[in-house]
Design a protein around this motif. Sequence first.
Motif, PDB file in Angstrom:
ATOM      1  N   LYS A   1       0.848  -1.201   0.000  1.00 17.15           N
ATOM      2  CA  LYS A   1       0.000   0.000   0.000  1.00 17.15           C
ATOM      3  C   LYS A   1       0.881   1.248   0.000  1.00 17.15           C
ATOM      4  O   LYS A   1       0.509   2.278  -0.562  1.00 17.15           O
ATOM      5  CB  LYS A   1      -0.886   0.039   1.245  1.00 17.15           C
TER       6      LYS A   1
ATOM      7  N   LYS B   1      -4.500   0.802   7.353  1.00 13.38           N
ATOM      8  CA  LYS B   1      -4.244  -0.257   6.366  1.00 13.38           C
ATOM      9  C   LYS B   1      -2.859  -0.841   6.583  1.00 13.38           C
ATOM     10  O   LYS B   1      -1.884  -0.078   6.667  1.00 13.38           O
ATOM     11  CB  LYS B   1      -4.281   0.313   4.941  1.00 13.38           C
TER      12      LYS B   1
ATOM     13  N   VAL C   1      -7.601  -3.893   6.100  1.00 17.65           N
ATOM     14  CA  VAL C   1      -8.085  -2.502   6.137  1.00 17.65           C
ATOM     15  C   VAL C   1      -9.208  -2.371   7.163  1.00 17.65           C
ATOM     16  O   VAL C   1     -10.154  -3.145   7.145  1.00 17.65           O
ATOM     17  CB  VAL C   1      -8.620  -2.068   4.748  1.00 17.65           C
TER      18      VAL C   1
ATOM     19  N   GLU D   1      -5.050   6.774   6.809  1.00 21.67           N
ATOM     20  CA  GLU D   1      -5.542   7.772   5.858  1.00 21.67           C
ATOM     21  C   GLU D   1      -6.927   8.281   6.213  1.00 21.67           C
ATOM     22  O   GLU D   1      -7.667   7.673   6.988  1.00 21.67           O
ATOM     23  CB  GLU D   1      -5.494   7.223   4.429  1.00 21.67           C
ATOM     24  N   GLU D   2      -7.250   9.359   5.605  1.00 19.49           N
ATOM     25  CA  GLU D   2      -8.539  10.023   5.785  1.00 19.49           C
ATOM     26  C   GLU D   2      -9.662   9.100   5.300  1.00 19.49           C
ATOM     27  O   GLU D   2      -9.510   8.402   4.289  1.00 19.49           O
ATOM     28  CB  GLU D   2      -8.470  11.333   4.980  1.00 19.49           C
TER      29      GLU D   2
ATOM     30  N   LEU E   1     -13.056   8.430   3.495  1.00 14.04           N
ATOM     31  CA  LEU E   1     -13.790   9.121   2.429  1.00 14.04           C
ATOM     32  C   LEU E   1     -15.234   8.664   2.407  1.00 14.04           C
ATOM     33  O   LEU E   1     -15.528   7.485   2.613  1.00 14.04           O
ATOM     34  CB  LEU E   1     -13.156   8.800   1.076  1.00 14.04           C
TER      35      LEU E   1
ATOM     36  N   GLU F   1     -18.498   3.369  -3.908  1.00 17.16           N
ATOM     37  CA  GLU F   1     -17.352   2.640  -4.463  1.00 17.16           C
ATOM     38  C   GLU F   1     -17.678   2.044  -5.824  1.00 17.16           C
ATOM     39  O   GLU F   1     -18.821   1.672  -6.084  1.00 17.16           O
ATOM     40  CB  GLU F   1     -16.956   1.504  -3.520  1.00 17.16           C
TER      41      GLU F   1
ATOM     42  N   LYS G   1     -18.955  -5.689  -0.749  1.00 18.81           N
ATOM     43  CA  LYS G   1     -17.924  -6.298   0.096  1.00 18.81           C
ATOM     44  C   LYS G   1     -18.469  -6.786   1.431  1.00 18.81           C
ATOM     45  O   LYS G   1     -17.970  -7.753   1.985  1.00 18.81           O
ATOM     46  CB  LYS G   1     -16.817  -5.289   0.359  1.00 18.81           C
TER      47      LYS G   1
ATOM     48  N   GLU H   1      -7.386   2.171  -3.875  1.00 16.57           N
ATOM     49  CA  GLU H   1      -6.315   1.181  -3.957  1.00 16.57           C
ATOM     50  C   GLU H   1      -6.169   0.716  -5.395  1.00 16.57           C
ATOM     51  O   GLU H   1      -7.069   0.898  -6.209  1.00 16.57           O
ATOM     52  CB  GLU H   1      -6.652  -0.046  -3.103  1.00 16.57           C
TER      53      GLU H   1
HETATM   54  P1  AMP Z   1      -8.724  -1.295   0.085  1.00 13.59           P
HETATM   55  O1  AMP Z   1      -8.177  -2.687   0.216  1.00 13.59           O
HETATM   56  O2  AMP Z   1      -7.718  -0.235   0.292  1.00 13.59           O
HETATM   57  O3  AMP Z   1      -9.595  -1.090  -1.128  1.00 13.59           O
HETATM   58  O4  AMP Z   1      -9.796  -1.174   1.277  1.00 13.59           O
HETATM   59  C1  AMP Z   1     -10.824  -2.121   1.452  1.00 13.59           C
HETATM   60  C2  AMP Z   1     -12.129  -1.418   1.701  1.00 13.59           C
HETATM   61  O5  AMP Z   1     -12.020  -0.525   2.798  1.00 13.59           O
HETATM   62  C3  AMP Z   1     -12.565  -0.528   0.544  1.00 13.59           C
HETATM   63  O6  AMP Z   1     -13.223  -1.258  -0.448  1.00 13.59           O
HETATM   64  C4  AMP Z   1     -13.454   0.459   1.234  1.00 13.59           C
HETATM   65  O7  AMP Z   1     -14.732  -0.100   1.487  1.00 13.59           O
HETATM   66  C5  AMP Z   1     -12.765   0.660   2.562  1.00 13.59           C
HETATM   67  N1  AMP Z   1     -11.841   1.809   2.495  1.00 13.59           N
HETATM   68  C6  AMP Z   1     -10.531   1.794   2.149  1.00 13.59           C
HETATM   69  N2  AMP Z   1      -9.993   3.033   2.202  1.00 13.59           N
HETATM   70  C7  AMP Z   1     -10.976   3.859   2.569  1.00 13.59           C
HETATM   71  C8  AMP Z   1     -11.063   5.265   2.793  1.00 13.59           C
HETATM   72  N3  AMP Z   1      -9.993   6.065   2.668  1.00 13.59           N
HETATM   73  N4  AMP Z   1     -12.251   5.780   3.167  1.00 13.59           N
HETATM   74  C9  AMP Z   1     -13.333   4.995   3.341  1.00 13.59           C
HETATM   75  N5  AMP Z   1     -13.320   3.664   3.134  1.00 13.59           N
HETATM   76  C10 AMP Z   1     -12.165   3.084   2.759  1.00 13.59           C
END
Ligand code: AMP
Length: 427
Positions: free
Chosen positions: A103, A143, A153, A185-186, A188, A192, A214, A285
């Motif tokens: 990441k 993460k 995450v 991280e912030e 959001l 999605e 998910k 991501e």
């Molecule tokens: P990732 O593996 O980074 O895609 O994270 C897995 C899941 O966590 C994502 O599909 C989102 O549902 C949630 N997620 C990840 N980053 C964020 C973020 N910055 N703000 C809100 N939800 C997030």
Amino acid sequence: MKVLIVGSGGREHAIAWKLSKSPKLTKLYVAPGNAGMEDVAQCVDIAAKDQEGLLKFCKRESVELVVVGPEGPLTEGIVDRFEKEGIKIFGPSRFAAQLEGSKIFSKQMMRKLSIPTAEFEVFESVDPAMDYVAKKGVPIVIKVDGLAGGKGVVVATSKPKAMETIHKDMVKKVFGKAGEKIVIEEALDGEEASVIALTDGTTARLLVSSQDHKRVSEGDKGPNTGGMGAYSPAPVVTEELEKELLEKVFMPIVNEFKNLGHPFKGFLYAGMMINPKTYGFKVLEFNVRLGDPEAQVILPRLENDFLEVILATIEERLSSVDLKWKNENCVCVVLTSEGYPEEYEVGKRIAGLSSVKELPNVHVFHAGTKRQNGGLVTAGGRVLNVVGLGRGIFEALSRTYEAVEKIFFDNMYYRKDIGHKAAKVLR
Ligand code: AMP
Ligand code: GLY
């Protein structure tokens, strides 16, 4: 052409089914595969991570092309290893696969290329991480740097939860080395969507958009899973947004890898957060493969010969390929063993698949299934992917759920609200 697919899930079944339609194909193997793939391919009992075993098999059987499904073998360098042996293989190199494998690598590349993403900091020890959370407040997203099977995450909505997560990752080390460093991280707010491109290192072509579900429970509640269902297209990804993403996200990444001397070849998947009212879009991501279950709703819409598309990508002639798509909606509902993503029972007899086979525009892609005493039984958390195509989301949904209702196994669970968000937008 003799082809081997590496992997064993619903995504790999969808890949096998699509490749099996190519007139160029003479023999299709899957390692290790699952019981459902036996209709279209020969399953070979070699684990996806056993590079030496796979290599030996390819040499013995004169396999001419290898297609890799999951991220694990890609981040472990399967592509570099096979290329060195002169075997054609589809997917990014170990270097390029860091985009998913780390990441930190991915966030730093986004920062360098000014790709919109959540504001973040990297931490290598506990105290500064805890101080950062204390300062920033919640909600906040934590993460682990490395691969964690989709569990690395946490979106923390309270400070104690955030502190506990940091402790789990960095002190208890529940993800081992993957959690030695973390990204905070912030959080959001938005919707999605998955936008996946195919790239040969120079040219990028977008696949049709999709969205997965998910969370395990209806209304997008409960813990994250590998994916409970998906649909394509995702109405939140407009044509205008696709153009913008190609220009501002995909091409900068493709050009950067080329400039670094490691052209990115394969699927480049951007997990997007979209909020048209505020920030527009941000990348959550990158993944370096097709999504699962996104592949199950994308590939049934593809009209091209998939084998030809893969060969064009490897041979760097993607600029001469136009991807053609069925103008239909596609929905996937994942049937799971009750309890997934936590503990669940397996070995339950699966009934009803033969009546589903009769239905038009419906496919069943297997994930955790195996043969036992002449019958089919459950063998995993995600068991079957039921996929339906239709003119419009409502037809696709009703075809899919009609098929779902014909299937039965003890402790079967599925979400009844897959695609409902898209349906609401389009109503
Ligand atoms: P990732 O593996 O980074 O895609 O994270 C897995 C899941 O966590 C994502 O599909 C989102 O549902 C949630 N997620 C990840 N980053 C964020 C973020 N910055 N703000 C809100 N939800 C997030
Ligand atoms: N469905 C999300 C993923 O494949 O990463």
